[in-house]
Design a protein around this motif. Structure first.
Motif, PDB file in Angstrom:
ATOM      1  N   ASP A   1       0.684  -1.219   0.574  1.00 19.56           N
ATOM      2  CA  ASP A   1       0.258  -0.458  -0.087  1.00 19.56           C
ATOM      3  C   ASP A   1       0.863   1.321  -0.330  1.00 19.56           C
ATOM      4  O   ASP A   1       0.377   2.429  -0.334  1.00 19.56           O
ATOM      5  N   PHE A   2       2.402   1.691   0.331  1.00 20.20           N
ATOM      6  CA  PHE A   2       2.774   2.319   0.470  1.00 20.20           C
ATOM      7  C   PHE A   2       3.946   2.446  -0.364  1.00 20.20           C
ATOM      8  O   PHE A   2       4.060   3.881  -1.270  1.00 20.20           O
ATOM      9  N   LEU A   3       3.586   1.797  -0.875  1.00 23.80           N
ATOM     10  CA  LEU A   3       4.831   1.850  -2.580  1.00 23.80           C
ATOM     11  C   LEU A   3       4.551   3.182  -3.725  1.00 23.80           C
ATOM     12  O   LEU A   3       6.037   3.518  -4.058  1.00 23.80           O
ATOM     13  N   PRO A   4       3.630   3.196  -3.687  1.00 20.90           N
ATOM     14  CA  PRO A   4       2.992   4.283  -4.293  1.00 20.90           C
ATOM     15  C   PRO A   4       3.748   6.075  -3.926  1.00 20.90           C
ATOM     16  O   PRO A   4       3.999   6.755  -4.779  1.00 20.90           O
TER      17      PRO A   4
ATOM     18  N   GLY B   1      18.247  -5.364  -6.553  1.00 16.32           N
ATOM     19  CA  GLY B   1      17.661  -5.816  -5.592  1.00 16.32           C
ATOM     20  C   GLY B   1      15.413  -5.741  -5.860  1.00 16.32           C
ATOM     21  O   GLY B   1      15.143  -5.254  -6.350  1.00 16.32           O
ATOM     22  N   ARG B   2      15.187  -6.858  -5.336  1.00 16.93           N
ATOM     23  CA  ARG B   2      13.722  -7.282  -5.213  1.00 16.93           C
ATOM     24  C   ARG B   2      12.757  -7.606  -3.942  1.00 16.93           C
ATOM     25  O   ARG B   2      13.854  -7.385  -2.713  1.00 16.93           O
ATOM     26  N   VAL B   3      11.698  -6.980  -3.773  1.00 13.69           N
ATOM     27  CA  VAL B   3      11.023  -6.515  -2.568  1.00 13.69           C
ATOM     28  C   VAL B   3      10.031  -6.971  -2.853  1.00 13.69           C
ATOM     29  O   VAL B   3       8.870  -7.539  -3.591  1.00 13.69           O
ATOM     30  N   ALA B   4       8.949  -7.790  -2.056  1.00 14.38           N
ATOM     31  CA  ALA B   4       7.838  -8.586  -1.679  1.00 14.38           C
ATOM     32  C   ALA B   4       7.438  -7.806  -1.331  1.00 14.38           C
ATOM     33  O   ALA B   4       6.425  -8.838  -0.564  1.00 14.38           O
ATOM     34  N   ALA B   5       6.510  -6.947  -1.509  1.00 15.98           N
ATOM     35  CA  ALA B   5       5.866  -6.528  -0.872  1.00 15.98           C
ATOM     36  C   ALA B   5       4.644  -6.661  -0.616  1.00 15.98           C
ATOM     37  O   ALA B   5       3.878  -7.926  -1.351  1.00 15.98           O
ATOM     38  N   VAL B   6       3.453  -6.278   0.560  1.00 17.49           N
ATOM     39  CA  VAL B   6       2.541  -7.373   0.364  1.00 17.49           C
ATOM     40  C   VAL B   6       1.523  -6.018   1.409  1.00 17.49           C
ATOM     41  O   VAL B   6       1.578  -4.553   2.241  1.00 17.49           O
ATOM     42  N   ALA B   7       0.276  -6.415   1.577  1.00 14.91           N
ATOM     43  CA  ALA B   7      -0.857  -5.922   1.257  1.00 14.91           C
ATOM     44  C   ALA B   7      -0.957  -5.702   2.846  1.00 14.91           C
ATOM     45  O   ALA B   7      -1.708  -6.917   3.424  1.00 14.91           O
ATOM     46  N   GLN B   8      -1.440  -4.245   3.015  1.00 18.49           N
ATOM     47  CA  GLN B   8      -2.400  -4.394   4.745  1.00 18.49           C
ATOM     48  C   GLN B   8      -2.995  -5.087   5.216  1.00 18.49           C
ATOM     49  O   GLN B   8      -3.314  -6.053   6.159  1.00 18.49           O
ATOM     50  N   ASP B   9      -4.506  -5.657   3.316  1.00 15.84           N
ATOM     51  CA  ASP B   9      -5.333  -6.319   4.123  1.00 15.84           C
ATOM     52  C   ASP B   9      -5.128  -7.688   4.290  1.00 15.84           C
ATOM     53  O   ASP B   9      -6.335  -8.895   4.678  1.00 15.84           O
TER      54      ASP B   9
ATOM     55  N   LEU C   1      12.423  -2.592  -8.105  1.00 10.97           N
ATOM     56  CA  LEU C   1      12.029  -0.750  -8.399  1.00 10.97           C
ATOM     57  C   LEU C   1      12.106  -0.483  -9.246  1.00 10.97           C
ATOM     58  O   LEU C   1      10.649   0.316  -9.460  1.00 10.97           O
ATOM     59  N   ALA C   2      12.357  -0.973 -10.015  1.00  8.54           N
ATOM     60  CA  ALA C   2      12.373  -0.415 -12.016  1.00  8.54           C
ATOM     61  C   ALA C   2      10.845  -0.507 -12.170  1.00  8.54           C
ATOM     62  O   ALA C   2      10.393   0.480 -12.924  1.00  8.54           O
ATOM     63  N   GLU C   3      10.446  -2.203 -11.276  1.00  5.65           N
ATOM     64  CA  GLU C   3       9.445  -2.588 -12.209  1.00  5.65           C
ATOM     65  C   GLU C   3       8.014  -1.790 -11.330  1.00  5.65           C
ATOM     66  O   GLU C   3       7.282  -1.371 -12.164  1.00  5.65           O
ATOM     67  N   ILE C   4       8.903  -1.330 -10.005  1.00  2.00           N
ATOM     68  CA  ILE C   4       7.758  -0.700  -9.396  1.00  2.00           C
ATOM     69  C   ILE C   4       7.158   0.618 -10.224  1.00  2.00           C
ATOM     70  O   ILE C   4       6.050   1.002  -9.983  1.00  2.00           O
ATOM     71  N   ALA C   5       8.197   1.039 -10.238  1.00  2.00           N
ATOM     72  CA  ALA C   5       7.996   2.575 -10.966  1.00  2.00           C
ATOM     73  C   ALA C   5       7.555   2.142 -12.382  1.00  2.00           C
ATOM     74  O   ALA C   5       6.627   3.337 -12.590  1.00  2.00           O
ATOM     75  N   ASP C   6       7.890   1.404 -13.305  1.00  2.00           N
ATOM     76  CA  ASP C   6       6.832   1.197 -14.267  1.00  2.00           C
ATOM     77  C   ASP C   6       5.708   1.417 -13.999  1.00  2.00           C
ATOM     78  O   ASP C   6       4.975   1.682 -14.856  1.00  2.00           O
ATOM     79  N   ILE C   7       5.025  -0.027 -12.941  1.00  2.00           N
ATOM     80  CA  ILE C   7       3.694   0.277 -13.055  1.00  2.00           C
ATOM     81  C   ILE C   7       2.848   1.273 -12.250  1.00  2.00           C
ATOM     82  O   ILE C   7       1.670   1.189 -12.948  1.00  2.00           O
TER      83      ILE C   7
ATOM     84  N   GLY D   1      -6.370 -18.880   3.501  1.00  2.00           N
ATOM     85  CA  GLY D   1      -6.887 -19.684   2.667  1.00  2.00           C
ATOM     86  C   GLY D   1      -7.135 -19.073   1.804  1.00  2.00           C
ATOM     87  O   GLY D   1      -7.524 -19.326   0.255  1.00  2.00           O
ATOM     88  N   HIS D   2      -6.896 -18.063   1.296  1.00  3.39           N
ATOM     89  CA  HIS D   2      -6.722 -17.333   0.000  1.00  3.39           C
ATOM     90  C   HIS D   2      -5.574 -16.453  -0.248  1.00  3.39           C
ATOM     91  O   HIS D   2      -4.593 -16.291   0.394  1.00  3.39           O
ATOM     92  N   PRO D   3      -4.757 -16.625  -1.573  1.00  8.10           N
ATOM     93  CA  PRO D   3      -3.617 -16.125  -2.455  1.00  8.10           C
ATOM     94  C   PRO D   3      -3.458 -14.915  -1.815  1.00  8.10           C
ATOM     95  O   PRO D   3      -4.630 -13.655  -1.594  1.00  8.10           O
ATOM     96  N   PRO D   4      -2.718 -14.147  -1.287  1.00  3.97           N
ATOM     97  CA  PRO D   4      -2.435 -12.505  -1.144  1.00  3.97           C
ATOM     98  C   PRO D   4      -2.440 -11.487  -2.590  1.00  3.97           C
ATOM     99  O   PRO D   4      -2.160 -12.510  -3.921  1.00  3.97           O
ATOM    100  N   ILE D   5      -2.840 -10.408  -2.855  1.00  9.49           N
ATOM    101  CA  ILE D   5      -2.746  -9.826  -3.144  1.00  9.49           C
ATOM    102  C   ILE D   5      -1.213  -9.312  -4.000  1.00  9.49           C
ATOM    103  O   ILE D   5      -0.791  -8.754  -3.373  1.00  9.49           O
ATOM    104  N   GLY D   6      -1.870  -9.411  -5.531  1.00 10.12           N
ATOM    105  CA  GLY D   6      -0.222  -8.984  -5.882  1.00 10.12           C
ATOM    106  C   GLY D   6      -0.168  -7.283  -6.532  1.00 10.12           C
ATOM    107  O   GLY D   6      -1.801  -6.808  -6.129  1.00 10.12           O
ATOM    108  N   PHE D   7       0.760  -6.724  -6.292  1.00 12.10           N
ATOM    109  CA  PHE D   7       0.218  -5.221  -6.260  1.00 12.10           C
ATOM    110  C   PHE D   7      -0.653  -4.781  -7.265  1.00 12.10           C
ATOM    111  O   PHE D   7      -1.409  -3.635  -6.676  1.00 12.10           O
TER     112      PHE D   7
END
Length: 273
Positions: free
Chosen positions: A143-146, A162-170, A201-207, A261-267
């Motif tokens: 949620d903070f990445l933007p 480097g890469r970051v496996a960021a996770v949604a607060q929900d 971070l380059a991929e996050i920026a592109d998104i 029981g449910h998959p995590p939310i992607g960015f």
């Protein structure tokens, strides 16, 4: 889900508030430990108790008779570890049976991210006091990445490739609720909570439609000097990127799915919500 009262800290914040709301929806009575009663969320079946982390007597009183506690880490501060120790000591003295602590991915005494060392020190205090506990070690909040991008649309930091496996607060909230629903089943365990993928971070920026500038460490301190923040805060900000560069936030786990029981939310999915 047990109908015994659960004590929740951090209910005025984004993560603690989510968890409190989800517990209330399940009919769980809550004691909300807050610094300011006027800011406590108004939830059915919830009572607010003014008990800052650093006020041991107030925490002991608020936790008297409560068996399960969710401890969301205190706001970043130079004395945060001391505040946490006071809270943990008071919880042990109050007879708390299980403590669920919101920690950080890769918490260790030598973690690159300076605040991850604080989380490790808190985990150690919980162990030393003999409390039954579960540690939820969150990756960076997706949620903070933007907010990493500046007004000029550039993400700046010494994160390299480097890469970051960021996770949604929900998702973190769902995992916490699952653990709080059956604490004994998760006693003594530490879960690394991540999103479904690790992004650079380059991929996050592109998104985000932004651009990534891989700063040197010197550039990172210089670009943040405008905020006139204390040195410990600057160290925390810069070391976040250094931890990414070192690969310490890249591991992807199945722990969100295992617990909820449910998959995590992607960015990208999170951005569309």
């Amino acid at each position: 889900m047990s109908r015994e009262t659960v004590a929740v800290t951090g209910s005025t914040g984004q993560l603690g508030g989510r968890i409190a709301l989800k517990l209330t929806a399940l009919g769980v009575p809550l004691t909300l430990l807050v610094r300011d009663a006027a800011r406590a969320p108004q939830l059915p079946g919830a009572e607010a108790a003014v008990a800052p982390y650093a006020d041991g007597p107030a925490v002991r009183k608020a936790l008297d008779g409560v068996r399960t506690v969710l401890m969301v880490s205190a706001s970043e501060a130079p004395d945060r570890v001391a505040q946490h120790h006071t809270f943990v000591d008071a919880a042990a003295e109050a007879g708390v049976e299980h403590l669920v602590y919101i920690s950080f991915a890769g918490a260790a005494p030598d973690a690159t991210f300076t605040l991850a060392r604080d989380h490790w020190a808190t985990e150690q205090r919980i162990r030393e006091r003999g409390l039954s506990a579960t540690f939820l070690r969150d990756n960076l909040y997706a949620d903070f990445l933007p907010h990493l991008a500046g007004a000029d649309g550039v993400i700046r930091g010494p994160g390299g490739d480097g890469r970051v496996a960021a996770v949604a607060q929900d998702d973190i909230a769902d995992a916490a609720v699952a653990v709080l629903g059956d604490p004994a089943a998760h006693a003594g365990k530490a879960y690394e909570l991540t999103g479904p993928e690790a992004l650079s971070l380059a991929e996050i920026a592109d998104i985000l439609g932004a651009r990534y500038h891989d700063e040197t460490v010197e550039e990172a301190y210089e670009s943040r000097a405008v905020y006139d923040a204390p040195r410990w805060q600057l160290d925390a900000w810069v070391s976040t990127y250094l931890a990414i560069a070192a690969g310490e936030l890249a591991a992807v786990t199945t722990h969100i799915a295992d617990l909820t029981g449910h998959p995590p939310i992607g960015f990208q999915q999170l951005l569309r919500k």
